[in-house]
Every structure is written in C-alpha cells, then in structure tokens.
Design a protein around this motif. Structure first.
Motif, PDB file in Angstrom:
ATOM      1  N   ASN A  88       0.842  -1.189   0.000  1.00 16.33           N
ATOM      2  CA  ASN A  88       0.000   0.000   0.000  1.00 16.33           C
ATOM      3  C   ASN A  88       0.877   1.239   0.000  1.00 16.33           C
ATOM      4  N   SER A 119      -1.370   2.443  -7.900  1.00 11.57           N
ATOM      5  CA  SER A 119      -2.587   3.102  -8.410  1.00 11.57           C
ATOM      6  C   SER A 119      -2.234   4.322  -9.233  1.00 11.57           C
ATOM      7  N   LYS A 179      -3.063   4.852 -13.138  1.00 15.09           N
ATOM      8  CA  LYS A 179      -3.876   6.012 -13.547  1.00 15.09           C
ATOM      9  C   LYS A 179      -3.129   6.840 -14.582  1.00 15.09           C
TER      10      LYS A 179
HETATM   11  P1  ADP Z   1      -5.502   2.405  -3.620  1.00 14.19           P
HETATM   12  O1  ADP Z   1      -4.716   1.673  -2.542  1.00 14.19           O
HETATM   13  O2  ADP Z   1      -6.099   1.492  -4.639  1.00 14.19           O
HETATM   14  O3  ADP Z   1      -4.745   3.554  -4.192  1.00 14.19           O
HETATM   15  P2  ADP Z   1      -6.788   4.219  -1.858  1.00 14.19           P
HETATM   16  O4  ADP Z   1      -8.007   4.013  -1.030  1.00 14.19           O
HETATM   17  O5  ADP Z   1      -5.449   4.323  -1.217  1.00 14.19           O
HETATM   18  O6  ADP Z   1      -6.773   3.031  -2.907  1.00 14.19           O
HETATM   19  O7  ADP Z   1      -6.969   5.509  -2.766  1.00 14.19           O
HETATM   20  C1  ADP Z   1      -8.215   5.865  -3.271  1.00 14.19           C
HETATM   21  C2  ADP Z   1      -8.114   7.233  -3.955  1.00 14.19           C
HETATM   22  O8  ADP Z   1      -7.580   8.213  -3.062  1.00 14.19           O
HETATM   23  C3  ADP Z   1      -7.189   7.244  -5.146  1.00 14.19           C
HETATM   24  O9  ADP Z   1      -7.796   8.005  -6.165  1.00 14.19           O
HETATM   25  C4  ADP Z   1      -5.901   7.894  -4.687  1.00 14.19           C
HETATM   26  O10 ADP Z   1      -5.262   8.607  -5.721  1.00 14.19           O
HETATM   27  C5  ADP Z   1      -6.422   8.842  -3.626  1.00 14.19           C
HETATM   28  N1  ADP Z   1      -5.443   9.025  -2.566  1.00 14.19           N
HETATM   29  C6  ADP Z   1      -4.598   8.099  -2.066  1.00 14.19           C
HETATM   30  N2  ADP Z   1      -3.833   8.630  -1.109  1.00 14.19           N
HETATM   31  C7  ADP Z   1      -4.212   9.934  -0.996  1.00 14.19           C
HETATM   32  C8  ADP Z   1      -3.772  11.021  -0.184  1.00 14.19           C
HETATM   33  N3  ADP Z   1      -2.777  10.888   0.683  1.00 14.19           N
HETATM   34  N4  ADP Z   1      -4.383  12.194  -0.333  1.00 14.19           N
HETATM   35  C9  ADP Z   1      -5.356  12.340  -1.230  1.00 14.19           C
HETATM   36  N5  ADP Z   1      -5.816  11.363  -2.028  1.00 14.19           N
HETATM   37  C10 ADP Z   1      -5.236  10.171  -1.914  1.00 14.19           C
END
Ligand code: ADP
Ligand code: ADP
Length: 234
Positions: free
Chosen positions: A38, A43, A47
C-alpha cells in the motif's frame, strides 16, 4: 514489439512523490505483474497509464514513438484498457449488456443489433475460457462469482480492442479457486497476443501468471525479475 514504455515517469502531490522516476516497458503479448505494498505508487502509475492522472515529468512512448500531451483519449487510442477494481460492472445487468456498455451509439446506428451482440458476447466468452454450459450472454453479472466477473470485465476490454489490459488487483479479494479462474482468462488473453499488466499486493497474486515482475517501493522500481523459463523434460 515494444507496446508501451515509460521513461523516468514522476508524479508528485505537493512534496510527496507518489511515483518517483519509473522506467518500465511492456512488450506485445507479455504478462507483467506489478507488485508493491500500500502506498508504493501502483494506483498512481496505472492512472497515469490510463491517462487519468498527468505525470509531473517523464516520457511515454507507444510502439517506440513518444506521445506528447498524454491523455485518456491517447491512452485509449494506444489500445490500453484498465479494469479498475470494483468500478467495472453493472451487476444488475446481463453479461452482454456489460460487454457492450457505452456502445449504444454503435447499436443505434444499426452496426451491431442485439442478436449480433449476443453472438459476439458468446464468442468473447468462449475465447477467454468461460464454460458455455453454465453461462449464457443473458446471465446476470450479479449472479456470477468474483473471478467470473473479472472475466466479463476482461471480455469487455477485448471487445474494446485493447492491446494492453491493465487489471487492478483482480484477485486480491478472491479465493484460490476464483483466482485460478482469473488466471485461466489471462492465459487465454495472452494466447490471443495481447499484453496484460496485472497488479497485486504480493507475489502470490501473480506468480503463476506473470513472466516478469516489477516491484514498486515508495514510488520507485525496487526489483525487476524475469521468471526463468521452466523446461519440462519428457
Ligand atoms: P488504492 O490503494 O487502490 O490507491 P486508496 O483508497 O489508497 O486506494 O486511494 C483511493 C483514492 O484516493 C485514489 O484516487 C488515490 O489517488 C487517492 N489518494 C490516495 N492517497 C491519498 C492522499 N494521501 N491524499 C489524497 N488522495 C489520496
Ligand atoms: P498504491 O496504489 O501502491 O497503494 P498509490 O499510488 O495509491 O499507491 O499512492 C502512492 C502514494 O501517493 C501514497 O503515499 C499516497 O498517499 C500518495 N497519493 C496518491 N494519490 C494521491 C492524491 N490524490 N493526493 C495526495 N497523495 C496521493
């Protein structure tokens, strides 16, 4: 043939580098596993491939040619289709409706009537390895298992003429039996000459299926491994 190449791709959010200079290439017909914990940047990287996130810097090449102003449209034109986790399917709809989702314009123009859609869906399902005795194009997606749903999403990507299908953690929530189903679909996709980028949390999710692994760690490629070819002696 080299399908897509990322050169020194970076993406920062404020002063955090989600992706910190990734070099990676995928050849036609290759199945590549993209792994990482994680927060590793998986991701963000997919993207970027999909054109949904713009890289802060770096270069993207499609079949050896640099593409300027990379976007979702250019990603599609390059033959990249991403099956994002959980967001892929309309579960109350039939398999055939899901495969042709968003293609109503084509239908309205009379290019593909319902009968032809069913026949095409049946062919796609057979090609990727659905067992036709159990499923028809009219089966409701909500009644399929997790692995089979991934199969429908893969069939749709193939219908959309994808050369590279990006699968976002397609087996992370699945049992071993269901994972095997997804692997069977992926093997059939590879046999058709398409490439797959298969995202997973750990090596168990991809080991049986990918021939090469790229492990991301804190936005960088930490390890790249090509699986040695296993030769059986008969
Ligand atoms: P994944 O592990 O599949 O990335 P997350 O739940 O971590 O799923 O992320 C979901 C969404 O939130 C994604 O669009 C990601 O870009 C965004 N995201 C992840 N981390 C952050 C952060 N620190 N601040 C803002 N947005 C975030
Ligand atoms: P993974 O998919 O491997 O879990 P992500 O690409 O979602 O990794 O995230 C990589 C890093 O970038 C994480 O530190 C995450 O918090 C951060 N990040 C991702 N998306 C955003 C966002 N939209 N805004 C701020 N930070 C983000």
């Amino acid at each position: 043939e080299r399908l897509i190449e990322l050169r020194d791709i970076k993406k920062s959010y404020g002063n955090v580098f989600a992706v910190g200079g990734v070099n990676m290439a995928i050849d036609q017909g290759e199945v590549v596993g993209l792994l990482g914990d994680n927060g590793a940047g998986k991701s963000t990287l997919i993207k970027i491939l999909a054109g949904a996130v713009k890289p802060s810097s770096g270069e993207i090449l499609v079949r050896g040619k640099p593409v300027h102003g990379w976007s979702a449209a250019k990603s599609r034109a390059a033959g990249i289709e991403t099956v994002f986790q959980d967001r892929a399917l309309a579960v109350q709809q039939t398999i055939v409706r899901n495969i042709f989702m968003g293609r109503e314009i084509t239908t309205a123009m009379g290019l593909l009537n319902v009968g032809k859609q069913r026949a095409e869906a049946e062919r796609l399902m057979r090609d990727i390895g659905f067992t036709s005795k159990v499923f028809s194009p009219d089966s409701i997606v909500g009644q399929l298992s997790g692995g089979e749903r991934q199969g429908v999403a893969i069939a749709r990507a193939i219908y959309n003429q994808a050369d590279l299908i990006v699968l976002d953690e397609p087996t992370t929530a699945l049992s071993l039996t269901e994972t095997e189903k997804v692997f069977r679909f992926v093997r059939n996709v590879r046999e058709s000459g398409r490439s797959i980028l298969f995202i997973g949390h750990n090596i168990h999710h991809v080991f049986d299926i990918a021939e090469r692994f790229v492990v991301l760690d804190r936005g960088r490629v930490a390890v790249e491994i090509t699986k040695p070819e296993v030769k059986t002696v008969d």
